[in-house]
Scaffold this motif. Structure first.
Motif, PDB file in Angstrom:
ATOM      1  N   ILE A  80      48.887  44.523  44.033  1.00  0.00           N
ATOM      2  CA  ILE A  80      49.898  43.959  43.121  1.00  0.00           C
ATOM      3  C   ILE A  80      49.290  43.732  41.737  1.00  0.00           C
ATOM      4  O   ILE A  80      48.177  43.225  41.609  1.00  0.00           O
ATOM      5  CB  ILE A  80      50.444  42.611  43.667  1.00  0.00           C
ATOM      6  N   GLY A  81      50.053  44.095  40.731  1.00  0.00           N
ATOM      7  CA  GLY A  81      49.648  43.819  39.351  1.00  0.00           C
ATOM      8  C   GLY A  81      50.663  42.867  38.751  1.00  0.00           C
ATOM      9  O   GLY A  81      51.848  42.978  39.029  1.00  0.00           O
ATOM     10  N   ALA A 148      47.658  45.954  29.896  1.00  0.00           N
ATOM     11  CA  ALA A 148      46.478  46.695  30.375  1.00  0.00           C
ATOM     12  C   ALA A 148      45.706  45.874  31.408  1.00  0.00           C
ATOM     13  O   ALA A 148      45.238  46.409  32.422  1.00  0.00           O
ATOM     14  CB  ALA A 148      45.571  47.040  29.197  1.00  0.00           C
ATOM     15  N   CYS A 149      45.602  44.559  31.153  1.00  0.00           N
ATOM     16  CA  CYS A 149      44.879  43.691  32.093  1.00  0.00           C
ATOM     17  C   CYS A 149      45.600  43.619  33.441  1.00  0.00           C
ATOM     18  O   CYS A 149      44.965  43.457  34.479  1.00  0.00           O
ATOM     19  CB  CYS A 149      44.733  42.280  31.523  1.00  0.00           C
ATOM     20  N   GLY A 150      46.911  43.745  33.413  1.00  0.00           N
ATOM     21  CA  GLY A 150      47.687  43.635  34.651  1.00  0.00           C
ATOM     22  C   GLY A 150      47.757  44.919  35.455  1.00  0.00           C
ATOM     23  O   GLY A 150      47.991  44.878  36.668  1.00  0.00           O
ATOM     24  N   ILE A 151      47.552  46.052  34.790  1.00  0.00           N
ATOM     25  CA  ILE A 151      47.744  47.328  35.501  1.00  0.00           C
ATOM     26  C   ILE A 151      46.462  48.136  35.681  1.00  0.00           C
ATOM     27  O   ILE A 151      46.481  49.201  36.289  1.00  0.00           O
ATOM     28  CB  ILE A 151      48.784  48.217  34.767  1.00  0.00           C
ATOM     29  N   ILE A 158      54.078  46.475  40.640  1.00  0.00           N
ATOM     30  CA  ILE A 158      53.815  45.775  39.369  1.00  0.00           C
ATOM     31  C   ILE A 158      54.951  44.795  39.103  1.00  0.00           C
ATOM     32  O   ILE A 158      56.123  45.169  39.146  1.00  0.00           O
ATOM     33  CB  ILE A 158      53.684  46.766  38.194  1.00  0.00           C
ATOM     34  N   ILE A 159      54.572  43.560  38.856  1.00  0.00           N
ATOM     35  CA  ILE A 159      55.576  42.535  38.575  1.00  0.00           C
ATOM     36  C   ILE A 159      55.463  42.139  37.106  1.00  0.00           C
ATOM     37  O   ILE A 159      54.391  41.732  36.643  1.00  0.00           O
ATOM     38  CB  ILE A 159      55.369  41.300  39.481  1.00  0.00           C
ATOM     39  N   LEU A 160      56.547  42.296  36.404  1.00  0.00           N
ATOM     40  CA  LEU A 160      56.564  41.931  34.977  1.00  0.00           C
ATOM     41  C   LEU A 160      57.572  40.810  34.791  1.00  0.00           C
ATOM     42  O   LEU A 160      58.767  40.999  35.031  1.00  0.00           O
ATOM     43  CB  LEU A 160      56.951  43.131  34.118  1.00  0.00           C
TER      44      LEU A 160
ATOM     45  N   ARG B 223      43.905  31.573  34.621  1.00  0.00           N
ATOM     46  CA  ARG B 223      43.709  31.123  35.995  1.00  0.00           C
ATOM     47  C   ARG B 223      44.837  31.644  36.892  1.00  0.00           C
ATOM     48  O   ARG B 223      44.611  32.021  38.038  1.00  0.00           O
ATOM     49  CB  ARG B 223      43.661  29.588  35.990  1.00  0.00           C
ATOM     50  N   PHE B 224      46.033  31.667  36.324  1.00  0.00           N
ATOM     51  CA  PHE B 224      47.191  32.157  37.073  1.00  0.00           C
ATOM     52  C   PHE B 224      46.964  33.607  37.481  1.00  0.00           C
ATOM     53  O   PHE B 224      47.152  33.997  38.623  1.00  0.00           O
ATOM     54  CB  PHE B 224      48.440  32.027  36.192  1.00  0.00           C
ATOM     55  N   ARG B 225      46.537  34.398  36.493  1.00  0.00           N
ATOM     56  CA  ARG B 225      46.309  35.820  36.772  1.00  0.00           C
ATOM     57  C   ARG B 225      45.174  36.001  37.774  1.00  0.00           C
ATOM     58  O   ARG B 225      45.241  36.848  38.655  1.00  0.00           O
ATOM     59  CB  ARG B 225      45.995  36.540  35.459  1.00  0.00           C
ATOM     60  N   THR B 226      44.152  35.170  37.633  1.00  0.00           N
ATOM     61  CA  THR B 226      43.024  35.243  38.570  1.00  0.00           C
ATOM     62  C   THR B 226      43.489  34.871  39.979  1.00  0.00           C
ATOM     63  O   THR B 226      43.093  35.503  40.962  1.00  0.00           O
ATOM     64  CB  THR B 226      41.883  34.305  38.106  1.00  0.00           C
ATOM     65  N   ASN B 227      44.328  33.849  40.055  1.00  0.00           N
ATOM     66  CA  ASN B 227      44.832  33.424  41.369  1.00  0.00           C
ATOM     67  C   ASN B 227      45.707  34.493  42.023  1.00  0.00           C
ATOM     68  O   ASN B 227      45.826  34.537  43.245  1.00  0.00           O
ATOM     69  CB  ASN B 227      45.642  32.133  41.236  1.00  0.00           C
ATOM     70  N   CYS B 228      46.328  35.320  41.207  1.00  0.00           N
ATOM     71  CA  CYS B 228      47.170  36.393  41.747  1.00  0.00           C
ATOM     72  C   CYS B 228      46.326  37.543  42.292  1.00  0.00           C
ATOM     73  O   CYS B 228      46.821  38.387  43.027  1.00  0.00           O
ATOM     74  CB  CYS B 228      48.074  36.968  40.654  1.00  0.00           C
ATOM     75  N   SER B 229      45.073  37.576  41.892  1.00  0.00           N
ATOM     76  CA  SER B 229      44.233  38.715  42.256  1.00  0.00           C
ATOM     77  C   SER B 229      43.734  38.598  43.697  1.00  0.00           C
ATOM     78  O   SER B 229      43.984  37.602  44.371  1.00  0.00           O
ATOM     79  CB  SER B 229      43.033  38.800  41.314  1.00  0.00           C
ATOM     80  N   SER B 230      42.999  39.623  44.102  1.00  0.00           N
ATOM     81  CA  SER B 230      42.473  39.609  45.469  1.00  0.00           C
ATOM     82  C   SER B 230      41.141  38.861  45.563  1.00  0.00           C
ATOM     83  O   SER B 230      40.495  38.870  46.599  1.00  0.00           O
ATOM     84  CB  SER B 230      42.309  41.040  45.976  1.00  0.00           C
ATOM     85  N   LEU B 231      40.747  38.221  44.466  1.00  0.00           N
ATOM     86  CA  LEU B 231      39.506  37.442  44.496  1.00  0.00           C
ATOM     87  C   LEU B 231      39.753  36.128  45.242  1.00  0.00           C
ATOM     88  O   LEU B 231      40.710  35.416  44.943  1.00  0.00           O
ATOM     89  CB  LEU B 231      39.047  37.129  43.066  1.00  0.00           C
ATOM     90  N   ARG B 232      38.877  35.828  46.190  1.00  0.00           N
ATOM     91  CA  ARG B 232      39.039  34.593  46.958  1.00  0.00           C
ATOM     92  C   ARG B 232      38.710  33.388  46.074  1.00  0.00           C
ATOM     93  O   ARG B 232      37.731  33.437  45.311  1.00  0.00           O
ATOM     94  CB  ARG B 232      38.108  34.600  48.169  1.00  0.00           C
TER      95      ARG B 232
END
Lengths: 316, 400
Positions: A80-81, A148-151, A158-160, B223-232
Motif C-alpha cells: 500500500i502507498g 513520489a514518497c508515497g509511490i 495507492i490511497i490518495l 510519523r503517519f506515513r511511517t506508521n502506514c509503512s511495513s516498518l514495525r
C-alpha cells in the motif's frame, strides 16, 4: 471479473456520540481508480484511517488483497502507498533523501531501492531537484515530492486522500495525469476528494458519502442515471411573464422551472432537443433573451438530488 | 536502518546547536582551569608571599620608640615604600596600586597607647576594597589588641609593643582540612570543579539538540506515513533510540576527552567516579529531552524551556553556586531535581563532604531513578497523545 482488492463490510466507527461511519460497505476491484466523494466530515478520511488500521473501529470487517487487515499485517502494508493531503516529508533531507527514506521503509534491497527511487523521482518530474531541500521547492513541486514518497516502493494499492487541496490548476492537472498513469501501470487507486470535477475526471467508479453513509455508488454515468435530471437549460432573460414560465413548465420532459428575474433555469428529464423547444416558446412570445447554455448533470446534481443539499453548500 | 540513517542526517543538520554549547563551555572552562591552577586559593591568599606583596607608606608624626616599633612591625611583614607627603602624589599612588595603604601615625601615639586608647592613634587611607586591605586591617587590629593586652598586664608600652611584635610574627602551623582522603589522588584541585559545571552544559546541549531532532522524527505527518509503512513500530523505536543514545554518549565522551586534555592525561582514582556520575547524569538529561519532545511541538518553546530547565536547575542545585552558599529553602526544593544529587555526589569526590561508597552509590541510584521516572512519564504521555490523535490504536475488531 477482477478480484476485489479492498472489501469493507458493515463498518461502524463512533467518536463518542458522533457516528463517523454508519454501516459503511465498499468493494474496490483490481485496476480501478475508485473515488470516494463527499463533503468535509462525511467520513472519507475516517474510512481511509480504518482501512490502514490506523484507527480502531467499533464494528465491521476490512479485507485487503483478500486478507484481513490488522495493524500488524505488514505484508499487506507493504503493498500500500499512501499520499495524504498534508505534505509528509523531512525538511532536513533533500528530495532524493526523502524519497529514499520512505522507499526504504518498504524496500530493504539497496540496489532495488536505488532504482525505485530514481523511477519515482523521474515519474513526478523532479530529476532536476534531487539535491534540493523541500523548503526550496514550490508548492506544486512539493506535492509532487509528496507523491513520489508515497509511490516509490511501487505499491499495488495507492490511497490518495485529497492530494490536490490548495494546489494550483497546473500542478493539479499534473497530479491527476500522474494518478491515471500509475493506474495504467497496474496500481489500484483509491482517491478521496470533495472536488467532484476531479473525481469525475479520473475515477472509474465512485462512491458518494454523506454523514458516514454511502449514499450512492457506481460509474459516473450510472450515478447520473440515478437522478431525474438529464439536462439543465439556462437562459438570461429579463421581465419574463408568469404565463410564459407556465408554458415552459408544461413542456414535455421539463420537470422544474426557476426564474430569479434575470436567469431562467429549466430542469429537464430525458428527451431530446429540449433547448430548441424552450427557445421556440420564448420566440413565439417575442421575448428577447441573452446568453443561452445547457448543462449536463454533474455529481453535484447527483449529490443535490439524493441529499437535498449541494455538495458545495456543504463545504461552506 | 532507514530511520537511523535519517536520524543521523537530521542530527548533522542540528548539530550546530550542540557544537555552540560545547564551544562556549570549553571556552569558559579552559581559561578557568588555567587561571585557577596558577592562583586564587585561600591557602595562597594567606601565604607570606601574598602578605609581603602588600605595599605600605608610613608617615610617623609621633616619632617615638613605640611608633617606630609599630613601623618596624609593619615593615617586617609588608613592603614599605617612601612617598612624598603630597596629597596628589599619595592619591595617585593609591589609585595606581603603587601602594595599597597610606598610614599616618599621629602625634600622641605613644601616650594614647599607654592609656589603652586606640581610636585616632593612626590615620589610614586606601582606595580599593581589596582582600589585601582587609588582611592588613585585621593585622593592625591584632597588633593594637596585643599591645593593649600587654599594657593591661603591667608592661610598659615599648616592651608591650615588642612583645606583641614577637607574638604576631610567630607563625602557627596551619593545614587546610579537606575530606579528600585519597592520598594517591593525583587529580588537580580544580578537576572536580569541571565536573560540577558539567550538568548545566550536558542538560543544555542534550535538550537543545536532541529535542528538535525527536520532534522532527515524530512530526505528525511524517510519523503517519511511517506508521502506514511495513516498518514495525518496535524497529522504528529501536532505531530512534540507537540514534539518540549515540548522540548522548558522543556528547558525553567529548566532555570526558576535554577533561583529560585540560587536566592532563588519563583519569585516576576518584575521577572515575566523577566520570560515572556524569554518565548517569547524561542519561537523565537524555530522558528529559525525550520527555519534552513528546508534548512540545514548537522549537522556540523547546529553546525557552531548555533555558529554564538547564539554568534553573544549575542555580538551585549548586552547579553555579556551591550548595554550602545556598539557602536551606532552595536546597530543600532542589532535592526534587536530579542535578542536586549529581552535585552531592561530586561534593564527596572534591572533598567538600566525607566520602562514603554507600552514600555515593545512593546518590547515583537517585539520579538513575530520576531517569527511570522521567522515562515512564514519557511513555504515559506519548501513549495518551497517541490515543488522542487518531493514530494507531490497536483494538480487537468484532462484528456484532
Amino acid at each position: 471479473m477482477a478480484d476485489a482488492v479492498v472489501k469493507i463490510n458493515n463498518l461502524v466507527k463512533r467518536y463518542g456520540e458522533l457516528i463517523a461511519l454508519d454501516h459503511f460497505s465498499l468493494e474496490i476491484k483490481e485496476g480501478e481508480i475508485f473515488g470516494l466523494l463527499g463533503p468535509n466530515g462525511s467520513g472519507k478520511t475516517t474510512t481511509i484511517n480504518c482501512l490502514l488500521s490506523l484507527l480502531a473501529f467499533d464494528k465491521g470487517e476490512i479485507e485487503i488483497f483478500g486478507r484481513n487487515m490488522t495493524p500488524t499485517a505488514y505484508d499487506i502494508k507493504k503493498e500500500i502507498g499512501i499520499i495524504m493531503q498534508n505534505v509528509a516529508v523531512f525538511e532536513e533531507l533533500t528530495v532524493y533523501e526523502n524519497v529514499d527514506y520512505f522507499c526504504g521503509l518498504y524496500i530493504t534491497d539497496k540496489e532495488q531501492r536505488k532504482q525505485y527511487v530514481e523511477d519515482a523521482i523521474k515519474f513526478v518530474g523532479l530529476e532536476d531537484f534531487r539535491k534540493f531541500y523541500p523548503k526550496k521547492l514550490s508548492g506544486g513541486l512539493l506535492r509532487r515530492l509528496n507523491i513520489a514518497c508515497g509511490i516509490a516502493h511501487k505499491p499495488k494499492l495507492i490511497i490518495l486522500d485529497e492530494p490536490t487541496v490548495a494546489v494550483d490548476p497546473q500542478s493539479r492537472n499534473k497530479i491527476l495525469e500522474g494518478i491515471q498513469e500509475l493506474n495504467k501501470n497496474g496500481a489500484t487507486v483509491i482517491y478521496t476528494s470533495h472536488y467532484m470535477e476531479e473525481v469525475e475526471q479520473i475515477c472509474t467508479r465512485i462512491a458518494i458519502m454523506d454523514k458516514g453513509k454511502k449514499i450512492a455508488e457506481g460509474t459516473k454515468d450510472e450515478l447520473k442515471r440515478m437522478i431525474r435530471n438529464t439536462e439543465t437549460v439556462n437562459i438570461e432573460v429579463l421581465g419574463l411573464d408568469d404565463s410564459i414560465r407556465n408554458e415552459i413548465s408544461a413542456l414535455e420532459h421539463v420537470y422544474d422551472v426557476q426564474y430569479d428575474g434575470e436567469k431562467l433555469t429549466v430542469y429537464c428529464s430525458g428527451g431530446k432537443h429540449n433547448l430548441i423547444r424552450i427557445l421556440d416558446v420564448l420566440q413565439k412570445h417575442d421575448t428577447a433573451f441573452g446568453r443561452v447554455y445547457s448543462e449536463l448533470p454533474t455529481l453535484n446534481d447527483v449529490f443535490l438530488e439524493i441529499t437535498g443539499t449541494a455538495l458545495r453548500d456543504k463545504e461552506e | 536502518m532507514q530511520v537511523f540513517k535519517a536520524f543521523m542526517k537530521v542530527l548533522k543538520k542540528k548539530m550546530s546547536y550542540a557544537i555552540i554549547y560545547i564551544g562556549i563551555f570549553l571556552g569558559i572552562v579552559i581559561p578557568m582551569a588555567t587561571t585557577q591552577s596558577n592562583s586564587g586559593s585561600v591557602k595562597e591568599m594567606f601565604s607570606e608571599e601574598c602578605k609581603s606583596s602588600i605595599a605600605l607608606c608610613i608617615f610617623d608624626e609621633d616619632d617615638s620608640p613605640e611608633s617606630r616599633a609599630f613601623s618596624d612591625y609593619l615593615g617586617e611583614k609588608y613592603t614599605l615604600k617612601s612617598l612624598e607627603n603630597d596629597e596628589e602624589v599619595l592619591m595617585n599612588a593609591l589609585y595606581y596600586f603603587t601602594v595599597d595603604r597610606i598610614i599616618t601615625i599621629n602625634k600622641g601615639f605613644s601616650d594614647k597607647l599607654a592609656k589603652g586608647e586606640i581610636n585616632g592613634i593612626i590615620d589610614s587611607q586606601h582606595m580599593h576594597e581589596t582582600t589585601k586591605n582587609m588582611l592588613l586591617d585585621q593585622d593592625i587590629n591584632s597588633y593594637f589588641s596585643a599591645v593593649s593586652a600587654y599594657v593591661e598586664g603591667g608592661a610598659d608600652t615599648l616592651s608591650a609593643s615588642r612583645s606583641a611584635q614577637d607574638a604576631l610574627m610567630t607563625d602557627a602551623d596551619v593545614n587546610a582540612v579537606s575530606f579528600k582522603d585519597d592520598a594517591n589522588d593525583k587529580n588537580p584541585d580544580h578537576f572536580f570543579s569541571y565536573f560540577r559545571i558539567l550538568p548545566y552544559i550536558l542538560t543544555a546541549s542534550i535538550i537543545g539538540t536532541l529535542c528538535p531532532i525527536l520532534m522532527i522524527m515524530n512530526k505528525k505527518e511524517v510519523r503517519f506515513r511511517t506508521n502506514c509503512s511495513s516498518l514495525r513500530p518496535s524497529s522504528y523505536t529501536k532505531q530512534v533510540f540507537l540514534g539518540s543514545a549515540l548522540f548522548v554518549v558522543g556528547v558525553w565522551i567529548i566532555f570526558m576527552i576535554a577533561a583529560m586534555i585540560i587536566y592532563g592525561g588519563i583519569f585516576s582514582g576518584k575521577a572515575w567516579l566523577a566520570v560515572l556520575n556524569s554518565f548517569i547524569y547524561s542519561m537523565v538529561a537524555a530522558s528529559i529531552a525525550v520527555f519534552l519532545s513528546t508534548f512540545i511541538t514548537n522549537v522556540n518553546i523547546i529553546s525557552f524551556v531548555n533555558q529554564i530547565i538547564s539554568l534553573g536547575m544549575s542555580f538551585t542545585c549548586g552547579v553555579f553556586v556551591e550548595q554550602e552558599l545556598l539557602s536551606k529553602g532552595i536546597l530543600s526544593a532542589a532535592r526534587f531535581l536530579p542535578a542536586y544529587w549529581y552535585i552531592k555526589a561530586n561534593m564527596m569526590l572534591d572533598g567538600t563532604e566525607v566520602y562514603s561508597g554507600t552514600q555515593f552509590a545512593q546518590y547515583l541510584a537517585i539520579e538513575a531513578a530520576f531517569a527511570a521516572v522521567i522515562a515512564i512519564l514519557t511513555l504515559v504521555v506519548s501513549k495518551a497523545r497517541y490515543n488522542s490523535t487518531a493514530l494507531p490504536k490497536v483494538r480487537k475488531l468484532t462484528s456484532a
